[in-house]
Design a protein around this motif. Sequence first.
Motif, mmCIF file in Angstrom:
data_model
loop_
_atom_site.group_PDB
_atom_site.id
_atom_site.type_symbol
_atom_site.label_atom_id
_atom_site.label_comp_id
_atom_site.label_asym_id
_atom_site.label_seq_id
_atom_site.Cartn_x
_atom_site.Cartn_y
_atom_site.Cartn_z
ATOM 1 N N PRO A 1 0.846 -1.308 0.000
ATOM 2 C CA PRO A 1 0.128 0.055 -0.128
ATOM 3 C C PRO A 1 0.841 1.278 0.029
ATOM 4 C CG PRO A 1 0.269 -0.757 2.125
ATOM 5 C CD PRO A 1 0.872 -1.864 1.224
ATOM 6 N N GLU A 2 0.048 2.250 -0.344
ATOM 7 C CA GLU A 2 0.839 3.501 -0.224
ATOM 8 C C GLU A 2 0.517 3.828 1.268
ATOM 9 O OE1 GLU A 2 0.254 6.629 -3.121
ATOM 10 O OE2 GLU A 2 0.201 5.276 -4.734
ATOM 11 N N PRO B 1 -2.886 7.571 10.209
ATOM 12 C CA PRO B 1 -2.383 6.612 9.236
ATOM 13 C C PRO B 1 -3.797 6.020 8.267
ATOM 14 C CG PRO B 1 -1.991 5.927 11.648
ATOM 15 C CD PRO B 1 -2.798 6.822 11.496
ATOM 16 N N SER B 2 -3.046 5.908 7.134
ATOM 17 C CA SER B 2 -4.130 5.548 5.868
ATOM 18 C C SER B 2 -3.241 4.697 5.041
ATOM 19 C CB SER B 2 -4.595 6.590 5.247
ATOM 20 O OG SER B 2 -5.604 6.343 4.370
ATOM 21 N N TYR B 3 -3.902 3.574 4.578
ATOM 22 C CA TYR B 3 -3.181 2.538 3.640
ATOM 23 C C TYR B 3 -3.980 2.489 2.409
ATOM 24 C CZ TYR B 3 -1.013 1.435 7.969
ATOM 25 O OH TYR B 3 -0.283 1.198 9.151
ATOM 26 N N LEU B 4 -3.402 3.163 1.104
ATOM 27 C CA LEU B 4 -4.271 3.063 0.021
ATOM 28 C C LEU B 4 -3.758 1.798 -0.760
ATOM 29 C CD1 LEU B 4 -6.309 4.242 -2.211
ATOM 30 C CD2 LEU B 4 -4.006 5.414 -2.964
ATOM 31 N N TYR B 5 -4.419 0.810 -1.327
ATOM 32 C CA TYR B 5 -4.251 -0.237 -2.012
ATOM 33 C C TYR B 5 -4.896 -0.363 -3.273
ATOM 34 C CZ TYR B 5 -3.198 -2.676 2.521
ATOM 35 O OH TYR B 5 -2.429 -2.948 3.890
ATOM 36 N N ALA C 1 -9.042 2.447 0.432
ATOM 37 C CA ALA C 1 -8.148 3.031 1.600
ATOM 38 C C ALA C 1 -8.523 2.378 3.016
ATOM 39 C CB ALA C 1 -8.153 4.582 1.499
ATOM 40 N N SER C 2 -7.693 2.037 3.705
ATOM 41 C CA SER C 2 -8.207 1.499 4.928
ATOM 42 C C SER C 2 -7.141 2.211 6.156
ATOM 43 C CB SER C 2 -7.708 0.034 4.962
ATOM 44 O OG SER C 2 -7.966 -0.499 6.248
ATOM 45 N N SER C 3 -7.807 2.177 7.324
ATOM 46 C CA SER C 3 -6.983 2.859 8.395
ATOM 47 C C SER C 3 -6.266 1.550 9.244
ATOM 48 C CB SER C 3 -7.980 3.639 9.412
ATOM 49 O OG SER C 3 -8.793 2.580 9.904
ATOM 50 N N ASP C 4 -6.618 0.521 8.530
ATOM 51 C CA ASP C 4 -5.834 -0.556 9.412
ATOM 52 C C ASP C 4 -5.562 -1.718 8.261
ATOM 53 O OD1 ASP C 4 -4.906 -2.927 10.825
ATOM 54 O OD2 ASP C 4 -6.789 -2.908 12.079
#
Length: 133
Positions: A40-41, A47-51, A127-130
């Motif tokens: 992810p970015e 925190p944010s994870y972009l997949y 996007a996900s916070s986890d």
Amino acid sequence: MRCCKATRTRGAKLLRNEAYPECIPAAGILILRDGEPGEPEVTLSPPSYLYEHRAEVDVLVEAREAEARDANFDALKQTVGAAIASDRSLGGLCDYMEAEAPAPIDLALEGTEALKAATITIKLIYASSDPLA
């Protein structure tokens, strides 16, 4: 593979993460493969994870005549495309979803009806916070 006349149904058979079956219904079979989320970015604070998750759908049809095989394959491919176009957010589970064009192949196995198959890669952007959610 062999054709299993007793299991023929009007619609395509849908499976998830299964091995290719011995019998393919007349309408064909779709097998969803969960795929890989990839790296992810990451943005911080919060925190944010972009997949860009890549899943796959295997499309398989079996028919003696090439014309019937091609028609069944095209119908299944269009069904997948219509399902994606009807809800690109997957019911709110992702931000956007799109398919990549498949590269179909014809397989002729001795003693069986010919198969036509392809893998459709589906890109899910979310996007996900986890990262474990």
